[in-house]
Design a protein around this motif. Sequence first.
Motif, PDB file in Angstrom:
ATOM      1  N   LYS A   1     -46.594 -38.013 -35.103  1.00 40.11           N
ATOM      2  CA  LYS A   1     -46.822 -36.869 -35.974  1.00 40.11           C
ATOM      3  C   LYS A   1     -47.881 -36.975 -36.551  1.00 40.11           C
ATOM      4  O   LYS A   1     -48.524 -38.132 -37.029  1.00 40.11           O
ATOM      5  CB  LYS A   1     -45.537 -36.977 -37.173  1.00 40.11           C
ATOM      6  CG  LYS A   1     -44.298 -36.470 -36.291  1.00 40.11           C
ATOM      7  CD  LYS A   1     -43.267 -36.380 -37.601  1.00 40.11           C
ATOM      8  CE  LYS A   1     -42.705 -37.564 -37.891  1.00 40.11           C
ATOM      9  NZ  LYS A   1     -41.594 -37.433 -39.087  1.00 40.11           N
TER      10      LYS A   1
ATOM     11  N   THR B   1     -47.725 -32.846 -40.545  1.00 42.28           N
ATOM     12  CA  THR B   1     -46.764 -32.379 -39.456  1.00 42.28           C
ATOM     13  C   THR B   1     -45.317 -33.019 -39.822  1.00 42.28           C
ATOM     14  O   THR B   1     -45.364 -34.247 -39.958  1.00 42.28           O
ATOM     15  CB  THR B   1     -46.744 -32.576 -38.062  1.00 42.28           C
ATOM     16  OG1 THR B   1     -48.034 -32.066 -37.639  1.00 42.28           O
ATOM     17  CG2 THR B   1     -46.064 -32.097 -37.073  1.00 42.28           C
TER      18      THR B   1
ATOM     19  N   ARG C   1     -42.378 -32.443 -38.245  1.00 43.95           N
ATOM     20  CA  ARG C   1     -41.398 -32.380 -37.112  1.00 43.95           C
ATOM     21  C   ARG C   1     -42.291 -32.973 -35.883  1.00 43.95           C
ATOM     22  O   ARG C   1     -43.309 -32.737 -35.716  1.00 43.95           O
ATOM     23  CB  ARG C   1     -40.648 -31.204 -37.031  1.00 43.95           C
ATOM     24  CG  ARG C   1     -39.998 -30.890 -38.085  1.00 43.95           C
ATOM     25  CD  ARG C   1     -38.504 -31.567 -37.965  1.00 43.95           C
ATOM     26  NE  ARG C   1     -37.546 -30.947 -39.133  1.00 43.95           N
ATOM     27  CZ  ARG C   1     -37.008 -31.680 -39.912  1.00 43.95           C
ATOM     28  NH1 ARG C   1     -37.269 -33.010 -40.046  1.00 43.95           N
ATOM     29  NH2 ARG C   1     -36.230 -31.386 -41.170  1.00 43.95           N
TER      30      ARG C   1
ATOM     31  N   HIS D   1     -42.726 -31.675 -32.213  1.00 42.78           N
ATOM     32  CA  HIS D   1     -43.024 -30.383 -31.392  1.00 42.78           C
ATOM     33  C   HIS D   1     -42.791 -30.999 -29.891  1.00 42.78           C
ATOM     34  O   HIS D   1     -43.442 -31.749 -29.610  1.00 42.78           O
ATOM     35  CB  HIS D   1     -43.816 -29.573 -31.877  1.00 42.78           C
ATOM     36  CG  HIS D   1     -43.700 -29.059 -33.149  1.00 42.78           C
ATOM     37  ND1 HIS D   1     -43.360 -27.925 -33.720  1.00 42.78           N
ATOM     38  CD2 HIS D   1     -44.211 -29.310 -34.531  1.00 42.78           C
ATOM     39  CE1 HIS D   1     -43.237 -27.879 -34.922  1.00 42.78           C
ATOM     40  NE2 HIS D   1     -43.945 -28.703 -35.266  1.00 42.78           N
TER      41      HIS D   1
ATOM     42  N   CYS E   1     -42.565 -23.448 -30.110  1.00 36.75           N
ATOM     43  CA  CYS E   1     -42.294 -22.576 -31.169  1.00 36.75           C
ATOM     44  C   CYS E   1     -43.413 -21.867 -31.983  1.00 36.75           C
ATOM     45  O   CYS E   1     -43.152 -21.076 -32.861  1.00 36.75           O
ATOM     46  CB  CYS E   1     -41.278 -23.390 -32.299  1.00 36.75           C
ATOM     47  SG  CYS E   1     -42.482 -24.580 -33.267  1.00 36.75           S
TER      48      CYS E   1
ATOM     49  N   CYS F   1     -38.454 -30.764 -33.738  1.00 39.23           N
ATOM     50  CA  CYS F   1     -38.422 -29.370 -33.933  1.00 39.23           C
ATOM     51  C   CYS F   1     -37.159 -28.591 -33.352  1.00 39.23           C
ATOM     52  O   CYS F   1     -36.996 -28.595 -32.343  1.00 39.23           O
ATOM     53  CB  CYS F   1     -39.717 -28.798 -33.645  1.00 39.23           C
ATOM     54  SG  CYS F   1     -39.738 -26.672 -33.803  1.00 39.23           S
TER      55      CYS F   1
ATOM     56  N   CYS G   1     -38.281 -25.484 -31.182  1.00 42.15           N
ATOM     57  CA  CYS G   1     -38.662 -26.239 -29.878  1.00 42.15           C
ATOM     58  C   CYS G   1     -37.655 -26.528 -28.968  1.00 42.15           C
ATOM     59  O   CYS G   1     -37.578 -26.302 -27.826  1.00 42.15           O
ATOM     60  CB  CYS G   1     -39.655 -27.299 -30.162  1.00 42.15           C
ATOM     61  SG  CYS G   1     -41.460 -26.791 -30.688  1.00 42.15           S
TER      62      CYS G   1
END
Length: 67
Positions: free
Chosen positions: A10, A14, A16, A18, A27, A51, A54
């Motif tokens: 990450k 961020t 989450r 992704h 996403c 996510c 995603c």
Amino acid sequence: DTKEGWMAQKNDGTRRYHYIRDTMALCRGLGFYTGDLVPNVPSAPRDNEDCAACFKKLRLEQRRAAR
């Protein structure tokens, strides 16, 4: 070099992980990611730090492709 997969780490801003395809998250919540990617494992359950948007879009694509 993998162009599609889950973020390997990450970024500072961020929260989450992704799913990235050609530097853009499915996403659309993250763009221009150029770090390492972890290939997707279709049977793996969603982790709490993945996510949700995603994950949902990826599984929908996989179900459509399986038809």
